[in-house]
Motif scaffolding. Structure first.
Motif, mmCIF file in Angstrom:
data_model
loop_
_atom_site.group_PDB
_atom_site.id
_atom_site.type_symbol
_atom_site.label_atom_id
_atom_site.label_comp_id
_atom_site.label_asym_id
_atom_site.label_seq_id
_atom_site.Cartn_x
_atom_site.Cartn_y
_atom_site.Cartn_z
ATOM 1 N N GLU A 1 29.160 -5.824 -10.319
ATOM 2 C CA GLU A 1 28.829 -6.171 -9.044
ATOM 3 C C GLU A 1 27.699 -7.067 -8.730
ATOM 4 O O GLU A 1 27.889 -7.971 -7.837
ATOM 5 C CB GLU A 1 28.178 -4.809 -8.634
ATOM 6 N N LEU A 2 26.833 -7.057 -9.825
ATOM 7 C CA LEU A 2 25.907 -8.526 -9.544
ATOM 8 C C LEU A 2 26.660 -9.815 -9.723
ATOM 9 O O LEU A 2 26.017 -10.779 -9.125
ATOM 10 C CB LEU A 2 24.480 -8.172 -10.422
ATOM 11 N N ASP A 3 27.416 -9.895 -10.839
ATOM 12 C CA ASP A 3 28.009 -11.091 -11.003
ATOM 13 C C ASP A 3 28.838 -11.511 -9.867
ATOM 14 O O ASP A 3 28.891 -12.582 -9.364
ATOM 15 C CB ASP A 3 28.963 -10.756 -12.200
ATOM 16 N N SER A 4 29.408 -10.455 -9.094
ATOM 17 C CA SER A 4 30.217 -10.471 -7.915
ATOM 18 C C SER A 4 29.297 -11.191 -6.696
ATOM 19 O O SER A 4 29.844 -12.090 -5.960
ATOM 20 C CB SER A 4 30.912 -9.426 -7.438
ATOM 21 N N ILE A 5 28.170 -10.674 -6.558
ATOM 22 C CA ILE A 5 27.235 -11.175 -5.489
ATOM 23 C C ILE A 5 26.815 -12.553 -6.022
ATOM 24 O O ILE A 5 26.757 -13.398 -4.875
ATOM 25 C CB ILE A 5 26.073 -10.246 -5.408
ATOM 26 N N GLU A 6 26.701 -12.808 -7.012
ATOM 27 C CA GLU A 6 26.434 -14.409 -7.469
ATOM 28 C C GLU A 6 27.595 -15.364 -7.119
ATOM 29 O O GLU A 6 27.276 -16.272 -6.479
ATOM 30 C CB GLU A 6 25.997 -14.338 -8.922
ATOM 31 N N THR A 7 28.729 -14.871 -7.370
ATOM 32 C CA THR A 7 29.810 -15.609 -6.969
ATOM 33 C C THR A 7 29.934 -15.893 -5.269
ATOM 34 O O THR A 7 30.067 -16.699 -4.641
ATOM 35 C CB THR A 7 31.275 -14.899 -7.347
ATOM 36 N N GLN A 8 29.571 -14.781 -4.681
ATOM 37 C CA GLN A 8 29.835 -14.628 -3.148
ATOM 38 C C GLN A 8 28.689 -15.768 -2.479
ATOM 39 O O GLN A 8 29.177 -16.234 -1.627
ATOM 40 C CB GLN A 8 29.548 -13.327 -2.904
ATOM 41 N N ILE A 9 27.401 -15.693 -3.036
ATOM 42 C CA ILE A 9 26.489 -16.549 -2.604
ATOM 43 C C ILE A 9 26.317 -17.801 -3.101
ATOM 44 O O ILE A 9 25.746 -18.764 -2.610
ATOM 45 C CB ILE A 9 25.262 -15.728 -2.464
ATOM 46 N N GLY A 10 26.990 -18.194 -4.494
ATOM 47 C CA GLY A 10 26.859 -19.151 -5.082
ATOM 48 C C GLY A 10 25.565 -19.797 -5.512
ATOM 49 O O GLY A 10 25.454 -20.765 -5.987
ATOM 50 N N PHE A 11 24.891 -18.807 -6.028
ATOM 51 C CA PHE A 11 23.534 -19.101 -6.573
ATOM 52 C C PHE A 11 23.456 -17.751 -7.837
ATOM 53 O O PHE A 11 23.980 -16.666 -7.474
ATOM 54 C CB PHE A 11 22.242 -18.935 -5.849
ATOM 55 N N LYS A 12 22.763 -18.179 -8.738
ATOM 56 C CA LYS A 12 22.297 -17.305 -9.604
ATOM 57 C C LYS A 12 20.971 -16.408 -9.191
ATOM 58 O O LYS A 12 20.223 -16.813 -8.809
ATOM 59 C CB LYS A 12 22.044 -17.992 -11.098
ATOM 60 N N SER B 1 16.082 8.428 -0.913
ATOM 61 C CA SER B 1 16.501 7.495 -0.028
ATOM 62 C C SER B 1 17.084 6.317 -1.342
ATOM 63 O O SER B 1 17.829 5.261 -0.922
ATOM 64 C CB SER B 1 15.566 6.856 0.837
ATOM 65 N N LEU B 2 16.438 6.353 -2.605
ATOM 66 C CA LEU B 2 17.018 5.337 -3.664
ATOM 67 C C LEU B 2 18.246 5.607 -3.948
ATOM 68 O O LEU B 2 19.053 6.532 -4.302
ATOM 69 C CB LEU B 2 16.090 5.503 -4.654
ATOM 70 N N LYS B 3 18.960 4.220 -4.210
ATOM 71 C CA LYS B 3 20.387 4.395 -4.643
ATOM 72 C C LYS B 3 20.396 4.280 -6.205
ATOM 73 O O LYS B 3 19.334 3.610 -6.642
ATOM 74 C CB LYS B 3 20.961 2.883 -4.056
ATOM 75 N N ASP B 4 21.569 4.742 -6.815
ATOM 76 C CA ASP B 4 21.650 4.573 -8.268
ATOM 77 C C ASP B 4 21.894 2.988 -8.433
ATOM 78 O O ASP B 4 22.134 2.048 -7.595
ATOM 79 C CB ASP B 4 23.134 5.127 -8.563
ATOM 80 N N GLY B 5 21.622 2.633 -9.681
ATOM 81 C CA GLY B 5 21.838 1.318 -10.125
ATOM 82 C C GLY B 5 22.828 0.359 -9.783
ATOM 83 O O GLY B 5 24.154 1.229 -10.063
ATOM 84 N N ALA B 6 23.043 -0.820 -9.642
ATOM 85 C CA ALA B 6 24.371 -1.649 -9.548
ATOM 86 C C ALA B 6 25.051 -1.772 -10.924
ATOM 87 O O ALA B 6 24.136 -1.754 -12.100
ATOM 88 C CB ALA B 6 23.919 -2.781 -8.761
ATOM 89 N N LYS B 7 26.015 -2.064 -10.924
ATOM 90 C CA LYS B 7 26.547 -2.438 -12.268
ATOM 91 C C LYS B 7 26.740 -3.922 -12.439
ATOM 92 O O LYS B 7 26.609 -4.732 -11.586
ATOM 93 C CB LYS B 7 28.165 -2.033 -12.186
ATOM 94 N N GLU B 8 26.909 -4.260 -13.736
ATOM 95 C CA GLU B 8 26.602 -5.720 -14.237
ATOM 96 C C GLU B 8 27.724 -6.402 -13.450
ATOM 97 O O GLU B 8 27.363 -7.515 -12.820
ATOM 98 C CB GLU B 8 26.612 -5.884 -15.683
#
Length: 265
Positions: free
Chosen positions: A122-133, A113-120
Motif C-alpha cells: 500500500e505504501l509502495d502504491s502511494i509512492e507511485t501515485q504521488i511520484g515521490f519516495k 480512533s487509531l487505524k491498523d498499520g498499512a501494508k508494504e
C-alpha cells in the motif's frame, strides 16, 4: 627449538568467545557464522539473538509465540518483514507503545480512533501515485498505525484561544496522498495532519526545495507582505518524522501537553 604457540581466536574457551560476540552487531554476527564450524555454532547461541531481538524489535520472552523457535529465527522473521526500517523501528514502536499505554488510562476513546498499520504494498502504491519516495521513518510508523479515523478531537492535539479552536487528526496515508501538494510555494509537500475547524495541516517535505530541507515538517501560512501571492512563511515543527512524532509523544506522556475533557491540549 621451542614449539609454536600460535593462539587462534577460535581456540579460546566458549565463554570468552561468547562475551566477545555479545558486542558484535547482527550483520557481523551473521558473517562470523561463515568463518568455521566452531564460530557457526557459537553465533547461533540463543542469548545472543535474544538480546538483539530486544534491542531492535523490543521483543521479550512472552512475544515468542512459538517457544520451539530459536531467537535467531525470530530475528530473521522480523528482519524479513521490518528489515528496511531497522534503524527506526525500535524508536517509533516504543513511542507508539508509550502513547497508547498513556492514553488507554487517560483518554481511551482516542485509542479507538487509531487505524491498523498499512501494508508494504500500500505504501509502495502511494509512492507511485504521488511520484515521490516516502521517508523510511514515515513508512515505518505507518506500518505500525496508518493514522487515525477522521474524528474530533484529533490525536495530534487541540488548542483553544478565545474564539479560535483547533484539533488535528493524524491523516491516514491514503487521505494524505489525496492532499499532496505540487503548487508553487508548497511543492512536493505531503499533509500529515488536518483540522476540520480551520482547514490547517502540518506538512512533510518530500524534497529539498523552496527553502525547505528534505523531511522538514511545518505549518504554512501565506506571506501577507510578499508581492508573490504564492510566497509562504513556515513554522518548522520537526526536522524528520521521528523527531516530530517522538517529541510530541514525550510532551504528551510527561504532562507537558495536558489532557482536558478527553482532549490533548
Amino acid at each position: 627449538m621451542a614449539a609454536s604457540t600460535e593462539l587462534r581466536l577460535d581456540h579460546l574457551p566458549s565463554d570468552p568467545l561468547l562475551l566477545i560476540l555479545s558486542f558484535v552487531d547482527f550483520r557481523d554476527l551473521f558473517h562470523c557464522s561463515f568463518v568455521n564450524k566452531r564460530l557457526n555454532e557459537l553465533t547461533g547461541h540463543n542469548p545472543l539473538w535474544k538480546s538483539l531481538c530486544s534491542q531492535y524489535w523490543l521483543l521479550t520472552e512472552s512475544d515468542r509465540v512459538d517457544s520451539t523457535l530459536s531467537w535467531q529465527n525470530v530475528f530473521k522473521q522480523y528482519y524479513l518483514d521490518w528489515g528496511r526500517y531497522i534503524q527506526h523501528y525500535a524508536v517509533l514502536k516504543k513511542a507508539w507503545d508509550n502513547l497508547k499505554a498513556f492514553l488507554s488510562q487517560r483518554c481511551p476513546r482516542m485509542i479507538a480512533s487509531l487505524k491498523d498499520g498499512a501494508k508494504e504494498e500500500e505504501l509502495d502504491s502511494i509512492e507511485t501515485q504521488i511520484g515521490f519516495k516516502l521517508p523510511n521513518d514515515y513508512r515505518c510508523s505507518y506500518r505500525l498505525h496508518n493514522g487515525q479515523k477522521l474524528v474530533v478531537p484529533g490525536l495530534m492535539g487541540s488548542m483553544t484561544l478565545s474564539n479560535h479552536y483547533r484539533s488535528e487528526d493524524l491523516l491516514d496515508v491514503e487521505t494524505a496522498a489525496g492532499g499532496f501538494q505540487q503548487r508553487k510555494g508548497m511543492k512536493q509537500c505531503l499533509p500529515l495532519t488536518f483540522c476540520f475547524h480551520t482547514g490547517l495541516s502540518q506538512y512533510l517535505s518530500l524534497e529539498a526545495t523552496e527553502g525547505r530541507n528534505l523531511s522538514d515538517i511545518f505549518y504554512h501560512c501565506p506571506d501577507q507582505m510578499a508581492q508573490d501571492p504564492s510566497a509562504i512563511d513556515m513554522f518548522i515543527t520537526g526536522t524528520s518524522f521521528t523527531d516530530w512524532f517522538t517529541t510530541y509523544v514525550n510532551n504528551v506522556v510527561t504532562g507537558e501537553y495536558p489532557i482536558i475533557r478527553d482532549q490533548i491540549f
